[in-house]
Every structure is written in structure tokens, then in C-alpha cells.
Design a protein around this motif. Structure first.
Motif, PDB file in Angstrom:
ATOM      1  N   ARG A  29       0.806  -1.225   0.000  1.00  0.00           N
ATOM      2  CA  ARG A  29       0.000   0.000   0.000  1.00  0.00           C
ATOM      3  C   ARG A  29       0.839   1.276   0.000  1.00  0.00           C
ATOM      4  O   ARG A  29       0.354   2.340  -0.341  1.00  0.00           O
ATOM      5  CB  ARG A  29      -0.991   0.015   1.154  1.00  0.00           C
ATOM      6  N   ASP A  30       2.099   1.162   0.397  1.00  0.00           N
ATOM      7  CA  ASP A  30       2.994   2.322   0.423  1.00  0.00           C
ATOM      8  C   ASP A  30       4.404   1.802   0.164  1.00  0.00           C
ATOM      9  O   ASP A  30       4.954   1.083   0.993  1.00  0.00           O
ATOM     10  CB  ASP A  30       2.903   3.017   1.773  1.00  0.00           C
ATOM     11  N   ILE A  31       4.965   2.143  -0.994  1.00  0.00           N
ATOM     12  CA  ILE A  31       6.242   1.573  -1.447  1.00  0.00           C
ATOM     13  C   ILE A  31       7.244   2.697  -1.649  1.00  0.00           C
ATOM     14  O   ILE A  31       6.929   3.709  -2.278  1.00  0.00           O
ATOM     15  CB  ILE A  31       6.066   0.827  -2.790  1.00  0.00           C
ATOM     16  N   THR A  32       8.447   2.507  -1.137  1.00  0.00           N
ATOM     17  CA  THR A  32       9.538   3.450  -1.364  1.00  0.00           C
ATOM     18  C   THR A  32      10.742   2.664  -1.844  1.00  0.00           C
ATOM     19  O   THR A  32      11.182   1.724  -1.172  1.00  0.00           O
ATOM     20  CB  THR A  32       9.905   4.217  -0.074  1.00  0.00           C
ATOM     21  N   GLY A  33      11.251   3.025  -3.014  1.00  0.00           N
ATOM     22  CA  GLY A  33      12.406   2.344  -3.586  1.00  0.00           C
ATOM     23  C   GLY A  33      13.638   3.222  -3.572  1.00  0.00           C
ATOM     24  O   GLY A  33      13.549   4.446  -3.732  1.00  0.00           O
ATOM     25  N   PHE A  34      14.782   2.590  -3.367  1.00  0.00           N
ATOM     26  CA  PHE A  34      16.072   3.278  -3.388  1.00  0.00           C
ATOM     27  C   PHE A  34      16.996   2.541  -4.343  1.00  0.00           C
ATOM     28  O   PHE A  34      17.056   1.310  -4.330  1.00  0.00           O
ATOM     29  CB  PHE A  34      16.722   3.284  -1.996  1.00  0.00           C
ATOM     30  N   PHE A  35      17.707   3.295  -5.153  1.00  0.00           N
ATOM     31  CA  PHE A  35      18.704   2.714  -6.044  1.00  0.00           C
ATOM     32  C   PHE A  35      19.707   3.791  -6.380  1.00  0.00           C
ATOM     33  O   PHE A  35      19.437   4.980  -6.245  1.00  0.00           O
ATOM     34  CB  PHE A  35      18.073   2.133  -7.316  1.00  0.00           C
ATOM     35  N   GLY A  36      20.890   3.351  -6.786  1.00  0.00           N
ATOM     36  CA  GLY A  36      21.944   4.303  -7.104  1.00  0.00           C
ATOM     37  C   GLY A  36      22.389   4.166  -8.534  1.00  0.00           C
ATOM     38  O   GLY A  36      21.823   3.397  -9.307  1.00  0.00           O
TER      39      GLY A  36
END
Length: 121
Positions: free
Chosen positions: A105-112
Motif C-alpha cells: 500500500r505504500d512503497i519506497t524504492g532506493f537505487f543508485g
């Protein structure tokens, strides 16, 4: 809230919109919120449109979910973006809150920025 939820969600990023609609509805809420360093969108339709943009920018790429840990309606997934030949081009991590049915329901993605030294085969 298991690895299969994340894997099925990840498959949606590579599926054509017509094939993606049902599985996306099974694994994310109607009012899902999604964020990554490039965008913040609200709603399943907006997330689907962002997935369309990803497919246009990275034809044939897919996400491989490597590991998931979860507790208290929250989870974190470590993933690798793979090119059409299966080579890892970028690693990342995504965090999510889930609804009572286990849907994202609430997604946060991190990538470099990808580099040869950081790639996982």
C-alpha cells in the motif's frame, strides 16, 4: 507479506499493461503510494503508467527479488534490475507497508547509479 508478493509485484514492471492489470490489483492497493528517486505517484493507475515508462526506457529489463524480510505489516525487499540477457545492471532496495490482505500500500524504492563494481551477477 512474503517473497512471492514481492516477486509477483516485480513481474508487473515487465508485463504489458493488459497482462499487468489483474496481477497488479492482486498485489497493490487501489490507493497505493509509490516513491523512488525519480518520482512520487499515488494510485494504481499512476503506478501502472510509471511502469509503462520504465518499460519504454528499459526494454526487456526485469527485476529479480533476492531477499525479503517482513514484520508488523512492513517489509523490505532487496532486488537487482536485469537486462534482457540476465546481467545485473543495478541493485536496489524497496520498503513497503501492507494492508490487512498483505497487498503493498505504500512503497519506497532506493537505487543508485550502476557501476561494474557494484553489480551482483
Amino acid at each position: 507479506m512474503d517473497i512471492e508478493t514481492w516477486r509477483r509485484y516485480a513481474q508487473c514492471w515487465s508485463q504489458p499493461a493488459v497482462e499487468r492489470s489483474a496481477p497488479l490489483a492482486q498485489h497493490v492497493t487501489d490507493d497505493v503510494h509509490y516513491r523512488d528517486p525519480n518520482v512520487e505517484v499515488a494510485g494504481r493507475d499512476a503506478l501502472g503508467a510509471y511502469m509503462d515508462g520504465f518499460q519504454h526506457a528499459f526494454p526487456g529489463h526485469r527485476f529479480d527479488i533476492r531477499e525479503v524480510v517482513a514484520h508488523h505489516d512492513r517489509s523490505v525487499a532487496w532486488w537487482t534490475q536485469r537486462d534482457p540477457g540476465g546481467t545485473g545492471v543495478q541493485d536496489g532496495v524497496s520498503f513497503a507497508a501492507h494492508d490487512a490482505q498483505g497487498r503493498l500500500r505504500d512503497i519506497t524504492g532506493f537505487f543508485g547509479t550502476p557501476s561494474a563494481a557494484d553489480r551482483t551477477p
